[in-house]
Design a protein around this motif. Structure first.
Motif, mmCIF file in Angstrom:
data_model
loop_
_atom_site.group_PDB
_atom_site.id
_atom_site.type_symbol
_atom_site.label_atom_id
_atom_site.label_comp_id
_atom_site.label_asym_id
_atom_site.label_seq_id
_atom_site.Cartn_x
_atom_site.Cartn_y
_atom_site.Cartn_z
ATOM 1 N N UNK A 25 0.811 -1.211 0.000
ATOM 2 C CA UNK A 25 0.000 0.000 0.000
ATOM 3 C C UNK A 25 0.850 1.269 0.000
ATOM 4 N N UNK A 26 1.863 1.326 0.830
ATOM 5 C CA UNK A 26 2.678 2.548 0.936
ATOM 6 C C UNK A 26 3.361 2.856 -0.391
ATOM 7 N N UNK A 29 0.800 4.054 -2.919
ATOM 8 C CA UNK A 29 0.370 5.429 -2.664
ATOM 9 C C UNK A 29 1.401 6.422 -3.174
ATOM 10 N N UNK A 30 2.689 6.117 -2.976
ATOM 11 C CA UNK A 30 3.740 7.012 -3.478
ATOM 12 C C UNK A 30 3.676 7.108 -4.995
ATOM 13 N N UNK A 31 3.465 5.989 -5.663
ATOM 14 C CA UNK A 31 3.372 5.995 -7.121
ATOM 15 C C UNK A 31 2.133 6.768 -7.572
ATOM 16 N N UNK A 52 -8.707 -3.823 -9.400
ATOM 17 C CA UNK A 52 -8.509 -4.461 -10.695
ATOM 18 C C UNK A 52 -7.546 -5.635 -10.603
ATOM 19 N N UNK A 53 -6.517 -5.493 -9.772
ATOM 20 C CA UNK A 53 -5.560 -6.584 -9.594
ATOM 21 C C UNK A 53 -6.218 -7.765 -8.900
ATOM 22 N N UNK A 54 -7.058 -7.470 -7.901
ATOM 23 C CA UNK A 54 -7.784 -8.543 -7.223
ATOM 24 C C UNK A 54 -8.686 -9.281 -8.205
ATOM 25 N N UNK A 55 -9.384 -8.545 -9.039
ATOM 26 C CA UNK A 55 -10.263 -9.166 -10.026
ATOM 27 C C UNK A 55 -9.479 -10.078 -10.965
ATOM 28 N N UNK A 56 -8.308 -9.588 -11.409
ATOM 29 C CA UNK A 56 -7.476 -10.394 -12.299
ATOM 30 C C UNK A 56 -7.037 -11.690 -11.621
ATOM 31 N N UNK A 69 4.028 -5.578 -7.424
ATOM 32 C CA UNK A 69 4.130 -4.119 -7.429
ATOM 33 C C UNK A 69 4.261 -3.554 -8.839
ATOM 34 N N UNK A 70 5.119 -4.118 -9.716
ATOM 35 C CA UNK A 70 5.146 -3.613 -11.091
ATOM 36 C C UNK A 70 3.782 -3.704 -11.779
#
Length: 207
Positions: A25-26, A29-31, A52-56, A69-70
């Motif tokens: 999360x941290x 958030x920075x990105x 969206x990542x969870x859905x994928x 993360x990427x």
């Protein structure tokens, strides 16, 4: 962090996704703050990217643990682009419909702040399909009366009556939506939408 969290999520384990959320999360958030601006909200980007990542993952796709993360960064970049496009479309819709609202004294001509844009768009989307169609052709696209009559299979008088009712309904819905937006601070709206899928997992992790 174990190396099989994403595999566990693919098997339906939302607790595992809670751990991934806590770990990234941290950084996310920075990105997101790099893309944030007047039309893009960082909290919304983080929420959308994680959702969206969870859905994928739940559909058997998405990243592994080492590429999480990427993958999330790409998801945020796409979400930012979509937010900008949506904001531009919403602004154009608000501007084109604004004069109908201004004639009823609900807005100031040329006033297109984000709150008003959101209220106009929400009001327009609440209209019945027939009302959206006539306003879309007349107020948004500026189509000639003959084309509108042909498209809706109506007489000229019927088009005028339909457009009149549609404008009145738009004004009523706009007043309602504008009141709701003004009554709810932005921060509260964002909190209500952030990662609703994994909130129970996060609560369990804190015990």
């Amino acid at each position: 962090m174990t190396t099989d969290l994403t595999s566990r999520v693919r098997d339906g384990d939302l607790d595992a996704y809670g751990h991934l959320f806590a770990a990234h999360r941290a950084d996310a958030t920075r990105v997101a703050r790099r893309y944030a601006g007047a039309q893009v909200d960082a909290d919304e980007l983080v929420a959308t990217a994680f959702d969206n990542t969870l859905t994928a993952l739940l559909h058997g796709r998405g990243p592994g643990d080492t590429t999480f993360l990427p993958y999330l960064r790409v998801a945020m970049r796409r979400a930012a682009a979509q937010s900008l496009l949506r904001a531009r479309r919403d602004r154009e819709l608000a501007e084109r419909l604004g004069h109908h609202l201004a004639t009823a004294g609900h807005t100031e001509p040329g006033d297109t702040d984000r709150a008003q844009q959101a209220a106009v768009v929400e009001a327009f989307n609440r209209l019945p399909p027939r009302y959206r169609a006539v306003l879309g052709l007349t107020a948004i696209e500026g189509t000639t009366k003959a084309v509108v009559c042909a498209a809706l299979n109506l007489t000229s008088a019927a088009v005028d009556a339909l457009a009149y009712r549609a404008r009145n309904q738009l004004r009523r819905y706009f007043a309602e939506e504008h009141s709701k937006i003004n009554a709810a601070p932005d921060a509260e709206q964002r909190r209500a939408r952030v990662l609703r899928h994994i909130a129970p997992a996060q609560a369990g992790a804190g015990r």
